[in-house]
Design a protein around this motif. Sequence first.
Motif, short mmCIF file in Angstrom:
data_model
loop_
_atom_site.label_atom_id
_atom_site.label_comp_id
_atom_site.label_asym_id
_atom_site.label_seq_id
_atom_site.Cartn_x
_atom_site.Cartn_y
_atom_site.Cartn_z
N LEU A 68 41.16 44.52 40.52
CA LEU A 68 40.31 45.66 40.86
C LEU A 68 39.20 45.90 39.85
O LEU A 68 38.14 46.42 40.21
CB LEU A 68 41.17 46.92 40.99
N ALA A 69 39.41 45.53 38.58
CA ALA A 69 38.42 45.85 37.54
C ALA A 69 37.29 44.83 37.46
O ALA A 69 36.29 45.08 36.79
CB ALA A 69 39.11 45.97 36.18
N GLY A 70 37.46 43.67 38.09
CA GLY A 70 36.37 42.71 38.16
C GLY A 70 36.13 41.92 36.88
O GLY A 70 35.00 41.48 36.62
N ALA A 71 37.16 41.70 36.07
CA ALA A 71 36.99 41.00 34.80
C ALA A 71 36.89 39.49 35.01
O ALA A 71 37.54 38.94 35.90
CB ALA A 71 38.15 41.31 33.87
N PRO A 72 36.10 38.78 34.20
CA PRO A 72 36.08 37.31 34.25
C PRO A 72 37.37 36.75 33.67
O PRO A 72 38.11 37.44 32.97
CB PRO A 72 34.87 36.95 33.39
N SER A 91 47.64 33.41 36.74
CA SER A 91 48.52 34.44 36.19
C SER A 91 49.79 34.56 37.01
O SER A 91 50.89 34.70 36.46
CB SER A 91 47.79 35.79 36.15
N MET A 92 49.66 34.50 38.33
CA MET A 92 50.84 34.59 39.20
C MET A 92 51.78 33.41 38.97
O MET A 92 53.00 33.56 38.90
CB MET A 92 50.40 34.64 40.66
N LEU A 93 51.20 32.21 38.85
CA LEU A 93 52.02 31.03 38.59
C LEU A 93 52.73 31.15 37.25
O LEU A 93 53.92 30.83 37.13
CB LEU A 93 51.14 29.78 38.64
N LEU A 94 52.01 31.62 36.24
CA LEU A 94 52.61 31.77 34.91
C LEU A 94 53.71 32.83 34.91
O LEU A 94 54.70 32.70 34.19
CB LEU A 94 51.52 32.14 33.90
N VAL A 101 39.65 40.41 45.59
CA VAL A 101 39.74 40.24 44.14
C VAL A 101 38.34 40.36 43.56
O VAL A 101 37.46 39.55 43.83
CB VAL A 101 40.37 38.88 43.79
N ALA A 102 38.14 41.41 42.76
CA ALA A 102 36.80 41.68 42.23
C ALA A 102 36.44 40.80 41.05
O ALA A 102 35.27 40.60 40.76
CB ALA A 102 36.71 43.16 41.81
N GLY A 103 37.44 40.28 40.36
CA GLY A 103 37.20 39.46 39.18
C GLY A 103 37.47 37.99 39.46
O GLY A 103 37.13 37.46 40.52
N SER A 104 38.14 37.33 38.52
CA SER A 104 38.39 35.90 38.63
C SER A 104 39.60 35.63 39.52
O SER A 104 40.73 35.95 39.16
CB SER A 104 38.63 35.31 37.23
N LYS A 131 43.16 43.68 35.29
CA LYS A 131 41.82 43.22 34.90
C LYS A 131 41.14 42.45 36.02
O LYS A 131 39.96 42.68 36.33
CB LYS A 131 41.92 42.32 33.66
N TYR A 132 41.87 41.52 36.62
CA TYR A 132 41.25 40.59 37.56
C TYR A 132 41.06 41.18 38.95
O TYR A 132 40.04 40.93 39.60
CB TYR A 132 42.09 39.32 37.67
#
Length: 396
Positions: free
Chosen positions: A353-357, A279-282, A269-272, A350-351
């Motif tokens: 592969l893209a590495g987003a916070p 997100s998975m839980l939601l 996981v490149a991001g958060s 976003k989280y």
Amino acid sequence: MTETAQAQQQTPSVFGREWARLRADFWDLGMLSWIPVLLCGILWLIFSAGIARDLPIAVIDKDNSTLSRQLTRWLDASPGIQVHEQVQASDQALQLLRERTVFGYLVIPDDFEKQLLGGRQATVQWLYNAQFSSHAGALSRDVRTVTTTLSAGIEMTARAKQGMSTIQAAAQFEPVRTQLNSLYNENISYEAFLTLALMPSMLQIFIVIAVVTAIGRELRDGTVPLWLASAQGSWLRAVAAKLLFPLIAYSALALLYLLFFSLVRDWAVAGSLVGLLLSMLLLVLAYCGLALLLIAATLSLRLSLSGAAFITAPAFAFAGQAFPLMAMPPLARGWAEALPLTHYLQLQTKYWLAGAPWSYGLKEMLILAAFAIVCGALGLFFLSRRANAPAAWGRT
């Protein structure tokens, strides 16, 4: 001890009752365990190659010269292309195309070498089956690369014969050069592109079916009084027992999916990580809430399962992964935004592969939370008001 107290003591707890029901039903327990794991494994196996290789094409070489044969060899040597057959006419090539033996064919003109050696432009014709966009895109890219490379080599050789150095020849041949750099999926892998998106798409189908089936059977079989009695008359506790095991099972499956691709496939996981886990839980909570609302609104197992299929089965097509959301017509875009999967896949993209916070996905997280709370609250309200009447029982 009073008779009421004895009856309550003999009635199993609502959570124990639900666990006993799952253990007694091989397929219901399988829906929460091995069935989704097996199907997700098959799904991964389909795309595990990552990159399409050796897609068959045909070649019509009307020139049969040294350069035309070199072009054919280079095409066959390209990783994504296999020159399946060389034919004499377009009719033969079209027949292979219709049979799906090949997915495109290249026509080399009869004056190919003569035009090139004379310093003139030679045009090769590339025809492909556009019904298969993935095949066509990969093949067209590789054909263009091979023909461009051959063209550049011929031009630079000609200029070198005129006394230019290799660097000068390259600069004059391509004065403006484009440097392409792919981000977040460097190898353009279908495994990263499709499998990561299709796994949650399959998971949401199982979540809705499991919750709808668990509650719908109580209505269909007329066992609502027993179900409610085991919850000591509390609808909140009764519904919580139905949601608890799917919530645990599918959250664990989502975590397993994350661990497999992060550790086994080496896609860290490149991001958060916290943002992705939340997100998975939601996502699981949102579809639990949606399933609860669906069965509470219809009070019919058959209608709820039909509604579940209508909502979840085509959800991936609207999620913006295969076709851009911003390019959809307003009605399709509205339906896409009304599906939790669309917002989850935005977060995952976003989280992972893209590495987003984590803060970059706050909007989508709030939307998923709203799905879970609003749908869950409405479902609980409708169920408590409508499901305890005998008229609601016995429907198929």
